[in-house]
Motif scaffolding. Structure first.
Motif, PDB file in Angstrom:
ATOM      1  N   VAL A   1      17.875   4.663  -6.860  1.00 32.72           N
ATOM      2  CA  VAL A   1      16.780   4.402  -5.923  1.00 32.72           C
ATOM      3  C   VAL A   1      15.433   4.654  -6.589  1.00 32.72           C
ATOM      4  O   VAL A   1      15.361   5.362  -7.603  1.00 32.72           O
ATOM      5  CB  VAL A   1      16.907   5.287  -4.652  1.00 32.72           C
ATOM      6  CG1 VAL A   1      18.241   5.031  -3.962  1.00 32.72           C
ATOM      7  CG2 VAL A   1      16.754   6.763  -4.988  1.00 32.72           C
ATOM      8  N   PRO A   2      14.353   4.091  -6.040  1.00 39.81           N
ATOM      9  CA  PRO A   2      13.024   4.432  -6.546  1.00 39.81           C
ATOM     10  C   PRO A   2      12.796   5.940  -6.424  1.00 39.81           C
ATOM     11  O   PRO A   2      13.313   6.571  -5.493  1.00 39.81           O
ATOM     12  CB  PRO A   2      12.072   3.658  -5.631  1.00 39.81           C
ATOM     13  CG  PRO A   2      12.911   2.578  -5.036  1.00 39.81           C
ATOM     14  CD  PRO A   2      14.299   3.129  -4.923  1.00 39.81           C
TER      15      PRO A   2
ATOM     16  N   GLY B   1       9.900   2.553 -17.690  1.00 35.27           N
ATOM     17  CA  GLY B   1       9.132   1.458 -17.123  1.00 35.27           C
ATOM     18  C   GLY B   1       8.242   1.873 -15.975  1.00 35.27           C
ATOM     19  O   GLY B   1       8.261   3.018 -15.519  1.00 35.27           O
ATOM     20  N   LEU B   2       7.433   0.913 -15.507  1.00 34.08           N
ATOM     21  CA  LEU B   2       6.440   1.160 -14.458  1.00 34.08           C
ATOM     22  C   LEU B   2       7.069   1.004 -13.086  1.00 34.08           C
ATOM     23  O   LEU B   2       7.676  -0.023 -12.767  1.00 34.08           O
ATOM     24  CB  LEU B   2       5.269   0.195 -14.612  1.00 34.08           C
ATOM     25  CG  LEU B   2       4.091   0.404 -13.652  1.00 34.08           C
ATOM     26  CD1 LEU B   2       3.428   1.757 -13.899  1.00 34.08           C
ATOM     27  CD2 LEU B   2       3.079  -0.729 -13.817  1.00 34.08           C
ATOM     28  N   GLU B   3       6.924   2.033 -12.272  1.00 34.29           N
ATOM     29  CA  GLU B   3       7.412   2.024 -10.896  1.00 34.29           C
ATOM     30  C   GLU B   3       6.254   2.443  -9.991  1.00 34.29           C
ATOM     31  O   GLU B   3       5.940   3.626  -9.875  1.00 34.29           O
ATOM     32  CB  GLU B   3       8.594   2.983 -10.746  1.00 34.29           C
ATOM     33  CG  GLU B   3       9.269   2.936  -9.378  1.00 34.29           C
ATOM     34  CD  GLU B   3      10.456   3.874  -9.321  1.00 34.29           C
ATOM     35  OE1 GLU B   3      10.379   4.884  -8.619  1.00 34.29           O
ATOM     36  OE2 GLU B   3      11.467   3.602 -10.010  1.00 34.29           O
ATOM     37  N   VAL B   4       5.597   1.462  -9.377  1.00 34.28           N
ATOM     38  CA  VAL B   4       4.417   1.678  -8.540  1.00 34.28           C
ATOM     39  C   VAL B   4       3.343   2.376  -9.376  1.00 34.28           C
ATOM     40  O   VAL B   4       2.751   1.755 -10.254  1.00 34.28           O
ATOM     41  CB  VAL B   4       4.748   2.455  -7.250  1.00 34.28           C
ATOM     42  CG1 VAL B   4       3.546   2.408  -6.286  1.00 34.28           C
ATOM     43  CG2 VAL B   4       5.978   1.856  -6.553  1.00 34.28           C
TER      44      VAL B   4
ATOM     45  N   VAL C   1      13.278   0.421 -14.253  1.00 39.81           N
ATOM     46  CA  VAL C   1      12.995   0.545 -12.827  1.00 39.81           C
ATOM     47  C   VAL C   1      12.531  -0.803 -12.283  1.00 39.81           C
ATOM     48  O   VAL C   1      12.285  -1.748 -13.020  1.00 39.81           O
ATOM     49  CB  VAL C   1      11.931   1.626 -12.572  1.00 39.81           C
ATOM     50  CG1 VAL C   1      12.425   2.980 -13.054  1.00 39.81           C
ATOM     51  CG2 VAL C   1      10.619   1.285 -13.268  1.00 39.81           C
ATOM     52  N   GLY C   2      12.402  -0.885 -10.954  1.00 37.87           N
ATOM     53  CA  GLY C   2      11.876  -2.092 -10.338  1.00 37.87           C
ATOM     54  C   GLY C   2      12.918  -3.041  -9.810  1.00 37.87           C
ATOM     55  O   GLY C   2      12.584  -4.072  -9.227  1.00 37.87           O
TER      56      GLY C   2
ATOM     57  N   GLU D   1       2.073  10.346  -3.263  1.00 37.28           N
ATOM     58  CA  GLU D   1       1.790  10.645  -1.865  1.00 37.28           C
ATOM     59  C   GLU D   1       3.085  10.689  -1.059  1.00 37.28           C
ATOM     60  O   GLU D   1       3.885   9.755  -1.114  1.00 37.28           O
ATOM     61  CB  GLU D   1       0.857   9.581  -1.275  1.00 37.28           C
ATOM     62  CG  GLU D   1      -0.552   9.608  -1.842  1.00 37.28           C
ATOM     63  CD  GLU D   1      -1.245  10.939  -1.585  1.00 37.28           C
ATOM     64  OE1 GLU D   1      -1.089  11.494  -0.479  1.00 37.28           O
ATOM     65  OE2 GLU D   1      -1.929  11.447  -2.502  1.00 37.28           O
ATOM     66  N   PRO D   2       3.331  11.771  -0.318  1.00 38.83           N
ATOM     67  CA  PRO D   2       4.538  11.847   0.514  1.00 38.83           C
ATOM     68  C   PRO D   2       4.652  10.655   1.461  1.00 38.83           C
ATOM     69  O   PRO D   2       3.653  10.234   2.058  1.00 38.83           O
ATOM     70  CB  PRO D   2       4.342  13.153   1.289  1.00 38.83           C
ATOM     71  CG  PRO D   2       3.490  13.991   0.398  1.00 38.83           C
ATOM     72  CD  PRO D   2       2.541  13.015  -0.258  1.00 38.83           C
ATOM     73  N   ASP D   3       5.852  10.119   1.566  1.00 39.78           N
ATOM     74  CA  ASP D   3       6.095   8.912   2.355  1.00 39.78           C
ATOM     75  C   ASP D   3       7.325   9.122   3.240  1.00 39.78           C
ATOM     76  O   ASP D   3       8.458   9.143   2.744  1.00 39.78           O
ATOM     77  CB  ASP D   3       6.316   7.721   1.430  1.00 39.78           C
ATOM     78  CG  ASP D   3       6.625   6.441   2.175  1.00 39.78           C
ATOM     79  OD1 ASP D   3       6.458   6.413   3.411  1.00 39.78           O
ATOM     80  OD2 ASP D   3       7.036   5.470   1.514  1.00 39.78           O
ATOM     81  N   PRO D   4       7.144   9.271   4.551  1.00 36.19           N
ATOM     82  CA  PRO D   4       8.294   9.482   5.436  1.00 36.19           C
ATOM     83  C   PRO D   4       9.324   8.353   5.384  1.00 36.19           C
ATOM     84  O   PRO D   4      10.498   8.573   5.712  1.00 36.19           O
ATOM     85  CB  PRO D   4       7.653   9.587   6.822  1.00 36.19           C
ATOM     86  CG  PRO D   4       6.249  10.043   6.560  1.00 36.19           C
ATOM     87  CD  PRO D   4       5.858   9.380   5.280  1.00 36.19           C
ATOM     88  N   GLU D   5       8.902   7.149   4.990  1.00 36.30           N
ATOM     89  CA  GLU D   5       9.839   6.039   4.916  1.00 36.30           C
ATOM     90  C   GLU D   5      10.861   6.211   3.783  1.00 36.30           C
ATOM     91  O   GLU D   5      11.905   5.560   3.776  1.00 36.30           O
ATOM     92  CB  GLU D   5       9.071   4.723   4.716  1.00 36.30           C
ATOM     93  CG  GLU D   5       8.098   4.382   5.842  1.00 36.30           C
ATOM     94  CD  GLU D   5       8.806   4.257   7.182  1.00 36.30           C
ATOM     95  OE1 GLU D   5       9.905   3.662   7.213  1.00 36.30           O
ATOM     96  OE2 GLU D   5       8.274   4.764   8.189  1.00 36.30           O
TER      97      GLU D   5
END
Length: 269
Positions: free
Chosen positions: A44-45, A207-210, A10-11, A50-54
């Motif tokens: 995609v990520p 892997g680390l994703e955020v 990821v990343g 946390e819900p994210d409208p973006e």
């Protein structure tokens, strides 16, 4: 059937991820794979706690770049590829977590994730409308296969539906990073293979994703629950042969499908 689970790091950007996925699919095909499974929403990520409208900006149509890569690879190599896409539906404001199966370049199955979590940092109900069609099997150039998606491995009825429809292999795109689930992850997948006498091909991220650390462990499981091939960390390919004759023999010696008693299960549904 020579099955391959593609594991992606990821990343990267979306374009870079699709390019990496294409390279791994081509590599698997060069090694004889004719049934290839990509991870859940591979390009995609994945959703964060946390819900994210973006996040909706990452959605695409079924003929967008994620599936285009899979379709073209399927056609180019004459194989079956199971893609996974964050689908923007034709109805405005409706989105699905969708897997598409391509056989020699032809779309032969579209399955929309029907069981959606809102737990352990995966608020998928915020983003996706659940699919309305049950899992099923479909004929491909690699054999008769079906798909369920990630969280749905916790619901054994879904894998059983694919087996009862004649599926000899189950595609399972996942995005698994939940530490409490890692300890039971392979137990569940091996159990699905054993209970249904079929192959299971599970493709995960790594892997680390955020905030999420995806633990990989993509693998191909045989009909007795044996781990035929596995990738631990980082990008890679788990590839192994699934013998339809061996699957048929397993179903004869462990006749779980034969010995079902649906008349006794009415209370479950």
């Amino acid at each position: 059937m020579r099955a391959a689970a593609i594991q992606l790091g990821v990343g990267q950007s979306v374009d870079e991820t699709i390019r990496t996925a294409r390279e791994l699919v081509d590599e698997a095909a060069a090694d004889g794979a004719d049934f290839i499974v990509l991870p859940e929403l591979y390009a995609v990520p994945f959703v964060q706690p946390e819900p994210d409208p973006e996040y909706f900006a990452l959605a695409e149509s079924l003929d967008g770049p994620s599936n285009t890569m899979a379709r073209e690879a399927s056609e180019r190599h004459g194989i079956t590829v199971v893609s996974s896409v964050f689908e923007a539906a034709s109805v405005p404001g409706v989105y699905h977590n969708t897997s598409c199966t391509y056989s020699a370049g032809e779309l032969v199955q579209t399955y929309r994730k029907s069981h959606l979590p809102f737990s352990n940092g995966f608020p998928e109900k915020f983003y996706f409308r659940p699919g309305e069609e049950a899992p099923s099997a479909v004929d491909t150039v690699a054999g008769r296969v079906g798909t369920i998606i990630c969280y749905e491995r916790h619901f054994p009825e879904l894998a059983r539906a694919v087996a009862l429809d004649g599926g000899i292999a189950l595609a399972l795109p996942v995005a698994c990073a939940s530490k409490p689930m890692r300890d039971v992850f392979q137990i569940e997948l091996r159990a699905l293979a054993i209970a249904n006498g079929m192959g299971v091909v599970c493709a995960n991220r790594s892997g680390l994703e955020v905030e999420k650390d995806y633990f990989g462990t993509s693998a191909v499981y045989g009909p007795s629950g044996e781990i035929l091939a596995q990738v631990d960390d980082g990008p890679g390919i788990a590839i192994a042969d699934l013998d339809p004759a061996a699957i048929a023999a397993t179903r004869r010696t462990r006749p779980f499908l034969r010995d079902r008693r649906p008349d006794m299960y009415a209370a479950l549904v």
